[in-house]
Motif scaffolding. Structure first.
Motif, short mmCIF file in Angstrom:
data_model
loop_
_atom_site.label_atom_id
_atom_site.label_comp_id
_atom_site.label_asym_id
_atom_site.label_seq_id
_atom_site.Cartn_x
_atom_site.Cartn_y
_atom_site.Cartn_z
N ARG A 42 -10.23 0.84 12.99
CA ARG A 42 -9.77 2.21 12.81
C ARG A 42 -9.98 3.03 14.08
O ARG A 42 -10.97 2.85 14.78
CB ARG A 42 -10.51 2.88 11.64
CG ARG A 42 -10.32 2.17 10.31
CD ARG A 42 -11.09 2.86 9.18
NE ARG A 42 -10.85 2.18 7.92
CZ ARG A 42 -11.59 1.16 7.48
NH1 ARG A 42 -12.58 0.71 8.20
NH2 ARG A 42 -11.30 0.59 6.34
N ASP A 52 -8.81 8.21 11.66
CA ASP A 52 -8.36 7.33 10.58
C ASP A 52 -9.29 7.46 9.38
O ASP A 52 -10.46 7.83 9.51
CB ASP A 52 -8.32 5.87 11.05
CG ASP A 52 -7.18 5.60 12.00
OD1 ASP A 52 -6.33 6.49 12.17
OD2 ASP A 52 -7.14 4.50 12.60
N TRP A 53 -8.76 7.13 8.23
CA TRP A 53 -9.54 7.22 7.00
C TRP A 53 -10.53 6.07 6.91
O TRP A 53 -10.16 4.90 7.08
CB TRP A 53 -8.61 7.18 5.79
CG TRP A 53 -9.33 7.21 4.47
CD1 TRP A 53 -9.55 6.17 3.63
CD2 TRP A 53 -9.94 8.36 3.84
NE1 TRP A 53 -10.25 6.57 2.52
CE2 TRP A 53 -10.51 7.91 2.62
CE3 TRP A 53 -10.05 9.71 4.18
CZ2 TRP A 53 -11.17 8.77 1.75
CZ3 TRP A 53 -10.71 10.56 3.32
CH2 TRP A 53 -11.25 10.10 2.12
N ARG A 54 -11.79 6.41 6.65
CA ARG A 54 -12.80 5.39 6.38
C ARG A 54 -13.18 5.48 4.93
O ARG A 54 -13.70 6.51 4.48
CB ARG A 54 -14.05 5.57 7.25
CG ARG A 54 -14.98 4.35 7.15
CD ARG A 54 -16.25 4.54 7.95
NE ARG A 54 -16.96 3.27 8.12
CZ ARG A 54 -17.70 2.69 7.18
NH1 ARG A 54 -17.82 3.26 6.00
NH2 ARG A 54 -18.30 1.53 7.42
N ARG A 78 -1.63 13.83 7.35
CA ARG A 78 -1.12 12.82 8.29
C ARG A 78 0.30 12.36 7.96
O ARG A 78 0.86 11.54 8.71
CB ARG A 78 -2.05 11.60 8.27
CG ARG A 78 -3.45 11.86 8.81
CD ARG A 78 -3.39 12.32 10.27
NE ARG A 78 -4.70 12.41 10.87
CZ ARG A 78 -5.29 11.42 11.55
NH1 ARG A 78 -4.68 10.27 11.70
NH2 ARG A 78 -6.47 11.60 12.08
N GLU A 81 0.88 10.47 5.49
CA GLU A 81 0.70 9.15 4.91
C GLU A 81 1.14 9.11 3.45
O GLU A 81 1.66 8.09 2.98
CB GLU A 81 -0.77 8.74 5.02
CG GLU A 81 -1.13 7.41 4.38
CD GLU A 81 -0.52 6.21 5.08
OE1 GLU A 81 -0.49 5.13 4.47
OE2 GLU A 81 -0.06 6.36 6.24
#
Length: 318
Positions: free
Chosen positions: A217, A221-223, A254, A256
């Motif tokens: 990532r 970014d998504w964790r 984002r 997404e």
């Protein structure tokens, strides 16, 4: 024949019988299915779809029920699709929808439906995407899709939900299972349920370590967070809802969320088209065209791939 416009209007008013009839038309692949989907298309697209997956025994149904309670406290309408194993005799769901979530059965703001897999692999029923659209159009704010609980192969939910929740529990070997078959790749939120048991902290640490090993990532970014719960007592459920809302906000920021829904629609169209072609090809059993191609293969005049290409051209006109 059902009066589809009247059913859709009644479903929009929150009448459970109308919703049930529409989903039954979907499950039964009714000749009116196309009319139903055309009527629902402009009404859907507003619900937040959350998938819950995990091995049998981790508490998916209990967690789903606890999430329903949490969302209802926020005043949201909730739909639940609980995908169950199929009966080998009737083809129906082995577990009843209100058996496991009876606390919500009389709540007019909750609609619960069990769906049988009917042999479909990946933990979902083949009609699940259309059933989600029914609940969406019926005004549900959140739709929880609970998969059948088949283990490592249960990754299809990642392509059908906005956010995927993977549940684990201590003492079930889930840490080892999580390292296999891509389950670390599908989770947006991880939940270690039954956290009052010995080994819960170790399971969370092991999962966190595995997520770190598998990370590629970049900044921003998504964790996936790891939340510990005791769903049977409602403990940690508010934290799960908070994690879900953070993921939704991140996706919206984002772009997404829109990208996932576009990909989901593309897969649905592809599945419907492939199914229609498969049905046409299946009807060729005993057809003279198929027999003629088989004769040419046996005689060595044509190979199977060339025969298949010829058949596809014949069926599609291209």
């Amino acid at each position: 024949m059902q009066d589809v416009p009247s059913l859709v209007a009644a479903a929009r008013e929150g009448r459970p019988r109308a919703v049930a009839r529409l989903i039954s038309l979907v499950e039964g692949a009714s000749p009116q299915l196309r009319e139903v989907m055309a009527a629902l298309a402009p009404l859907a697209g507003n619900a937040y779809v959350v998938g819950l997956t995990g091995s049998p025994g981790v508490g998916k149904s209990t967690s789903t029920s606890a999430l329903v309670s949490a969302y209802r406290r926020q005043g949201r309408r909730v739909g639940v699709l609980a995908v169950d194993p199929s009966s080998p005799f009737s083809g129906g769901a082995l577990l009843g929808d209100r058996v496991r979530m009876s606390d919500h059965a009389s709540d007019p703001g909750v609609y619960i439906r069990s769906m049988a897999t009917r042999g479909h692999l990946g933990g979902l029923a083949w009609a699940a995407p259309q059933a989600v659209r029914v609940l969406d159009a019926a005004g549900c704010d959140v739709i929880l899709v609970e998969t059948v609980g088949v283990g490592q192969s249960e990754v299809e939910i990642a392509s059908q939900a906005d956010t995927s929740v993977v549940l684990l529990a201590p003492g079930m070997g889930d840490g080892i299972q999580a390292a296999k078959a891509g389950i670390l790749e599908i989770g947006d939120v991880y939940v270690v349920n039954k956290a009052d048991r010995d080994g819960a902290d170790a399971t969370a640490r092991e999962l966190n370590h595995m997520l770190g090993l598998g990370e590629s990532r970049g900044p921003g970014d998504w964790r996936p967070p790891i939340v510990k719960t005791v769903a049977a007592r409602g403990e940690g459920i508010d934290e799960v809802v908070e994690a879900l809302e953070k993921h939704r906000a991140w996706m919206e920021e984002r772009g997404e969320l829109a990208a996932r829904r576009l990909a989901r629609a593309s897969r649905e169209v592809e599945t419907i088209a492939v199914t229609a072609l498969r049905e046409r090809i299946g009807s060729l059993h005993g057809d003279r065209r198929l027999s003629a191609l088989a004769d040419r293969i046996v005689s060595g005049d044509l190979d199977p791939y060339g025969a298949a290409d010829s058949l596809v051209r014949d069926l599609t006109g291209s």
